[in-house]
Scaffold this motif. Structure first.
Motif: not given
Length: 214
Positions: A56-60, A91-101, A121-123, A128-134
């Protein structure tokens, strides 16, 4: 007829891997101008920066604090600057969660090598890095996969395929058994290895070296 394969071992949550992708694209453009008769085949492979990450990942914020401590600011400042030079607006500030990949890598694994895999790969990098997707969230992973051109049916099947996820873990282990400890790692024609997000010109040199005996 000479052929050239480029195997890229990377993780979708590795900012230097995103940088490496852009520099590889630059290298491929240089190569195409020099060698229009040889089109490299690029294949992407699994590596987990955090193989012990919970599913489930953890808080970034917790992840960054534990991994980098007070050094986080300077580390991300450097990669942000390099990204700007290559057109990547981290946009590192948009990332809320560090995921399992594992599941994200499974989406890459089932994509056909070449343009389809590149789009996936690009998507994932962009998500993750631009849109802060979980990347632990099935709905958001589905959206990313469909954006990359995968059918919703295949995306859903991939997200739920436990056997495929196990194969992805095996691929990660295989990379480690090869001695790979950091990414990006480039392998040219299975005989020339290069570790790190090197400049495009350095990648081209490795491509030439890999073809020297053909």
């Amino acid at each position: 007829m000479k052929t050239l394969t480029i195997d890229v071992v990377s993780d979708v949550v590795c900012p230097w891997c995103y940088v490496g992708k852009r520099r590889l694209e630059g290298a491929l453009a240089l190569w195409a101008a020099e060698h229009p008769d040889i089109t490299p085949e690029v294949r992407w492979h699994t590596f987990q920066l955090n193989p012990d990450m919970p599913q489930e990942g953890i808080e970034r914020a917790e992840y960054v604090r534990n991994k980098f401590g007070d050094r986080a600011g300077s580390i991300y400042e450097r990669v942000t600057g390099v990204g700007e030079e290559l057109g990547i607006d981290f946009a590192f500030d948009r990332i809320a969660r560090q995921p399992n990949t594992v599941v994200a890598h499974s989406l890459i694994a089932v994509s056909e090598a070449g343009e389809a895999q590149d789009r996936m790969v690009e998507a994932l990098f962009k998500g993750y890095f631009l849109d802060g997707k979980d990347l632990t969230d099935a709905v958001q992973l589905m959206e990313i996969a469909v954006t990359a051109g995968m059918t919703p049916e295949l995306a859903l099947q991939t997200l739920e395929d436990g056997a495929l996820h196990t194969q992805t873990l095996d691929s990660d282990q295989a990379a480690r058994e090869m001695g790979i400890t950091g990414v990006p790692f480039f392998i040219f024609n299975r005989k020339v290895g290069l570790s790190g997000a090197h400049e495009s010109e350095t990648l081209v040199q490795a491509m030439h070296e890999a073809l020297a005996d053909q």
